[in-house]
Design an enzyme around this catalytic site. Structure first.
Site, mmCIF file in Angstrom:
data_model
loop_
_atom_site.group_PDB
_atom_site.id
_atom_site.type_symbol
_atom_site.label_atom_id
_atom_site.label_comp_id
_atom_site.label_asym_id
_atom_site.label_seq_id
_atom_site.Cartn_x
_atom_site.Cartn_y
_atom_site.Cartn_z
ATOM 1 N N THR A 1 44.012 35.342 46.087
ATOM 2 C CA THR A 1 43.504 34.822 44.938
ATOM 3 C C THR A 1 43.721 33.113 45.037
ATOM 4 O O THR A 1 44.564 32.573 45.328
ATOM 5 C CB THR A 1 44.104 35.328 43.575
ATOM 6 O OG1 THR A 1 43.711 34.529 42.391
ATOM 7 C CG2 THR A 1 45.881 35.336 43.634
ATOM 8 N N ASP A 2 42.678 32.688 44.161
ATOM 9 C CA ASP A 2 43.006 30.990 44.020
ATOM 10 C C ASP A 2 44.218 30.636 43.285
ATOM 11 O O ASP A 2 44.539 29.496 43.567
ATOM 12 C CB ASP A 2 41.733 30.293 43.395
ATOM 13 C CG ASP A 2 41.578 30.707 42.046
ATOM 14 O OD1 ASP A 2 42.392 31.688 41.414
ATOM 15 O OD2 ASP A 2 40.463 30.370 41.420
ATOM 16 N N GLU A 3 44.924 31.465 42.563
ATOM 17 C CA GLU A 3 46.019 31.296 41.874
ATOM 18 C C GLU A 3 47.068 30.985 42.718
ATOM 19 O O GLU A 3 48.414 30.289 42.389
ATOM 20 C CB GLU A 3 46.401 32.317 40.800
ATOM 21 C CG GLU A 3 45.174 32.661 40.013
ATOM 22 C CD GLU A 3 45.408 33.382 38.555
ATOM 23 O OE1 GLU A 3 46.624 33.190 38.438
ATOM 24 O OE2 GLU A 3 44.516 33.666 38.046
ATOM 25 N N TYR B 1 52.919 36.345 38.395
ATOM 26 C CA TYR B 1 51.584 37.007 38.972
ATOM 27 C C TYR B 1 51.257 36.232 40.452
ATOM 28 O O TYR B 1 51.212 36.606 41.597
ATOM 29 C CB TYR B 1 50.224 37.152 38.341
ATOM 30 C CG TYR B 1 48.973 37.433 38.940
ATOM 31 C CD1 TYR B 1 48.920 38.450 39.578
ATOM 32 C CD2 TYR B 1 48.265 36.437 38.838
ATOM 33 C CE1 TYR B 1 47.780 38.889 40.228
ATOM 34 C CE2 TYR B 1 47.195 36.627 39.671
ATOM 35 C CZ TYR B 1 46.895 37.952 40.464
ATOM 36 O OH TYR B 1 45.641 38.038 40.990
ATOM 37 N N LYS C 1 51.622 37.140 44.411
ATOM 38 C CA LYS C 1 50.254 37.087 45.401
ATOM 39 C C LYS C 1 50.369 36.248 46.451
ATOM 40 O O LYS C 1 50.078 36.463 47.573
ATOM 41 C CB LYS C 1 49.148 36.699 44.599
ATOM 42 C CG LYS C 1 48.741 37.899 43.527
ATOM 43 C CD LYS C 1 48.228 39.268 44.198
ATOM 44 C CE LYS C 1 46.826 38.931 44.909
ATOM 45 N NZ LYS C 1 46.408 40.202 45.458
HETATM 46 P P1 NAD Z 1 42.395 45.608 38.474
HETATM 47 O O1 NAD Z 1 43.832 45.145 37.649
HETATM 48 O O2 NAD Z 1 41.234 45.879 37.671
HETATM 49 O O3 NAD Z 1 42.732 46.765 39.493
HETATM 50 C C1 NAD Z 1 44.032 46.674 40.277
HETATM 51 C C2 NAD Z 1 43.665 48.256 40.992
HETATM 52 O O4 NAD Z 1 45.005 48.300 41.602
HETATM 53 C C3 NAD Z 1 43.882 49.534 39.641
HETATM 54 O O5 NAD Z 1 42.838 50.288 40.087
HETATM 55 C C4 NAD Z 1 45.185 50.251 39.647
HETATM 56 O O6 NAD Z 1 45.362 51.211 39.468
HETATM 57 C C5 NAD Z 1 45.625 49.932 41.153
HETATM 58 N N1 NAD Z 1 46.869 49.585 41.459
HETATM 59 C C6 NAD Z 1 47.977 49.019 40.955
HETATM 60 N N2 NAD Z 1 48.992 49.284 41.291
HETATM 61 C C7 NAD Z 1 48.884 49.819 42.438
HETATM 62 C C8 NAD Z 1 49.918 50.633 43.291
HETATM 63 N N3 NAD Z 1 51.189 50.186 43.178
HETATM 64 N N4 NAD Z 1 49.462 51.634 44.249
HETATM 65 C C9 NAD Z 1 48.060 51.906 44.296
HETATM 66 N N5 NAD Z 1 47.071 51.178 43.504
HETATM 67 C C10 NAD Z 1 47.663 50.509 42.480
HETATM 68 O O7 NAD Z 1 42.319 44.159 39.328
HETATM 69 P P2 NAD Z 1 41.124 43.363 40.105
HETATM 70 O O8 NAD Z 1 40.878 42.259 39.002
HETATM 71 O O9 NAD Z 1 40.014 44.283 40.452
HETATM 72 O O10 NAD Z 1 42.002 42.830 41.113
HETATM 73 C C11 NAD Z 1 41.709 43.255 42.481
HETATM 74 C C12 NAD Z 1 42.433 42.625 43.471
HETATM 75 O O11 NAD Z 1 41.657 41.184 43.476
HETATM 76 C C13 NAD Z 1 43.749 42.162 43.112
HETATM 77 O O12 NAD Z 1 44.505 42.130 44.447
HETATM 78 C C14 NAD Z 1 43.884 40.721 42.521
HETATM 79 O O13 NAD Z 1 45.288 40.099 42.754
HETATM 80 C C15 NAD Z 1 42.612 40.181 43.253
HETATM 81 N N6 NAD Z 1 41.766 39.095 42.661
HETATM 82 C C16 NAD Z 1 41.547 39.286 41.221
HETATM 83 C C17 NAD Z 1 40.725 38.149 40.668
HETATM 84 C C18 NAD Z 1 40.033 38.531 39.318
HETATM 85 O O14 NAD Z 1 39.635 37.459 38.631
HETATM 86 N N7 NAD Z 1 40.248 39.494 38.620
HETATM 87 C C19 NAD Z 1 40.451 37.077 41.245
HETATM 88 C C20 NAD Z 1 41.023 36.976 42.492
HETATM 89 C C21 NAD Z 1 41.644 37.777 43.221
HETATM 90 P P1 TYD Z 2 42.253 35.118 32.562
HETATM 91 O O1 TYD Z 2 41.269 36.002 32.424
HETATM 92 O O2 TYD Z 2 43.530 35.933 32.227
HETATM 93 O O3 TYD Z 2 42.642 34.718 34.060
HETATM 94 P P2 TYD Z 2 43.482 33.620 34.809
HETATM 95 O O4 TYD Z 2 44.732 33.314 33.778
HETATM 96 O O5 TYD Z 2 44.041 34.552 35.924
HETATM 97 O O6 TYD Z 2 42.687 32.526 35.100
HETATM 98 O O7 TYD Z 2 42.064 33.875 31.829
HETATM 99 C C1 TYD Z 2 41.316 33.053 32.023
HETATM 100 C C2 TYD Z 2 41.339 31.647 31.246
HETATM 101 O O8 TYD Z 2 41.309 31.981 29.838
HETATM 102 C C3 TYD Z 2 42.671 31.018 31.557
HETATM 103 O O9 TYD Z 2 42.624 29.731 31.389
HETATM 104 C C4 TYD Z 2 43.691 31.404 30.505
HETATM 105 C C5 TYD Z 2 42.225 31.758 29.245
HETATM 106 N N1 TYD Z 2 42.634 32.797 27.880
HETATM 107 C C6 TYD Z 2 42.727 32.662 26.773
HETATM 108 O O10 TYD Z 2 42.300 31.112 26.416
HETATM 109 N N2 TYD Z 2 42.900 33.485 26.011
HETATM 110 C C7 TYD Z 2 42.960 34.685 26.392
HETATM 111 O O11 TYD Z 2 43.211 35.582 25.406
HETATM 112 C C8 TYD Z 2 42.941 34.974 27.646
HETATM 113 C C9 TYD Z 2 43.387 36.414 28.009
HETATM 114 C C10 TYD Z 2 42.952 33.966 28.425
#
Ligand code: NAD
Ligand code: TYD
Length: 339
Positions: free
Chosen positions: A125-127, A150, A154
């Site tokens: 992730t970019d985080e 988090y 990561k």
């Molecule tokens: P999500 O929370 O929607 O899904 C996570 C999945 O992982 C779920 O299906 C959950 O059941 C499964 N899981 C959790 N713990 C587990 C374990 N111990 N064993 C097996 N399965 C397990 O997440 P997402 O948003 O789809 O993110 C997917 C990936 O992409 C993650 O690695 C996240 O860090 C990365 N990512 C997400 C974003 C975003 O904006 N959502 C951005 C960049 C990277």
């Molecule tokens: P989020 O979707 O939690 O992603 P991330 O924190 O991983 O970037 O949040 C996106 C942005 O929105 C982040 O700057 C936090 C803000 N945010 C709020 O302002 N209110 C909220 O209730 C949530 C969940 C996020």
């Protein structure tokens, strides 16, 4: 790359990836390996479970024996690791499970991959870059400087993957994704939370001044970016995946409300998230050099996502009325009461 183990394939991005991959590569076989936490939902792939090319193993990525046996039974030649605990706010409330899954779980996958000589693609992730100064865009070579539990978990996983490439010569690739939006995103994250609240006519809780910057990228473009790296990327390399553009959270809220035709009076500025990262922004030239480009800019991505929630109430209404309620109360009741 015919037999894929997609960990976390029942989550938001994982399920979008499985649907995309099987559509593009119908000769592939995909085994989804998922613990089915609150964020992992079988129904995200409801239309595909009958396919002979798709199966589900319910398990924890920290279970060395089960991951190894699953890879052997299904002759897996590529692991794509989406499995993770993924929400910053949840990591502030209960951080230990983030280390268990994101760090140790990824480490177990690396051990299985090493033992069976399997290529591993890791979703980062970019985080991991931490929040960055105005005008800079994170490069893949930048130092990692995570600031939330988090992001720290990561970053640890990301570095373990790189260490396995260097130490053992394991064939790995990493993509670092921007904030994704689109279908099937659990409504704890900002865009689906704001969209579903807006549809229900509930308050929109914006943390602090709402001027934090994010690159809201459509999940479709993340899937095509991962595909580009799997097919054309250099083994051992890291690739950023985003649009390279950004907007403030307040601009994102405006798009959500305008798309759904809801009043801006719903917006409430609430107590900020501790350690809230001010800005993420990545340079995505390295991925573009593989011939990839995003289909959606962030404005379109947010608007498309908001529309999906308006059109798919049957998916999110049971979530919002169930277990999610307790988390919502804990996270927002006091904050909203103060406004
Ligand atoms: P999500 O929370 O929607 O899904 C996570 C999945 O992982 C779920 O299906 C959950 O059941 C499964 N899981 C959790 N713990 C587990 C374990 N111990 N064993 C097996 N399965 C397990 O997440 P997402 O948003 O789809 O993110 C997917 C990936 O992409 C993650 O690695 C996240 O860090 C990365 N990512 C997400 C974003 C975003 O904006 N959502 C951005 C960049 C990277
Ligand atoms: P989020 O979707 O939690 O992603 P991330 O924190 O991983 O970037 O949040 C996106 C942005 O929105 C982040 O700057 C936090 C803000 N945010 C709020 O302002 N209110 C909220 O209730 C949530 C969940 C996020």
């Amino acid at each position: 790359m015919k037999h894929l183990l997609v960990t976390g394939g029942c989550g938001f991005i994982g399920s979008n990836f499985v649907r995309y991959w099987l559509g593009q590569h119908p000769e592939s076989r995909v085994v989804v390996y998922d613990k089915l936490t609150y964020a992992g939902r079988r129904e995200n792939l409801a239309d595909l479970w009958d396919s002979p090319n798709l199966s589900l193993v319910v398990g924890d990525i920290g279970d060395l024996e089960l991951v190894g046996r699953t890879c052997q039974n299904h002759q897996i030649d590529l692991i794509v690791n989406f499995a993770a605990e993924t929400h910053v706010d949840q990591s502030i409330l209960g951080p230990l499970v983030f280390t268990d899954t994101n760090v140790r779980g990824t480490h177990v996958l690396l051990e299985v991959a090493r033992e069976l000589n399997i290529r591993l693609h890791h979703i980062s992730t970019d985080e991991v870059y931490g929040h960055i100064a105005d005008e800079h865009q994170s490069l893949e070579t930048d130092n990692l400087a995570p600031r939330s539990p988090y992001a720290a978990s990561k970053a640890a996983a990301d570095q373990l993957v790189q260490a396995y490439a260097i130490t053992y010569g394991l064939p790995v690739t990493i993509t670092r994704g921007a904030n994704n939006v689109g279908p099937y995103q659990y409504p704890e994250k900002a865009v689906p939370l704001f969209a579903t609240n807006a549809i229900l006519g509930e308050a929109i809780p914006v943390y602090g001044d709402g001027l934090q910057m994010r690159d809201y990228a459509h999940v479709h473009d993340h899937c095509t970016g991962i595909e580009a790296v799997l097919l054309r990327g250099v083994v051992g390399e890291v690739y950023n995946v985003g649009t390279g553009k950004e907007m403030t959270n307040l601009e994102m809220v405006d798009i959500v409300l305008d798309t759904l035709g809801q009043s801006h009076d719903l917006v409430r500025h609430v107590t900020d998230r501790p350690g809230h990262d001010r800005r993420y922004s990545m340079n995505v030239d390295k991925l573009r050099a593989l011939g990839w480009q995003p289909k959606y800019d962030p404005k379109q991505a947010v608007a498309e996502a908001a529309k999906w929630y308006a059109q798919n109430r049957a998916w999110w209404e049971p979530i919002r009325s169930g277990e999610f309620r307790a988390y919502y109360e804990q996270q927002y009741a006091e904050r909203l009461a103060k406004t």
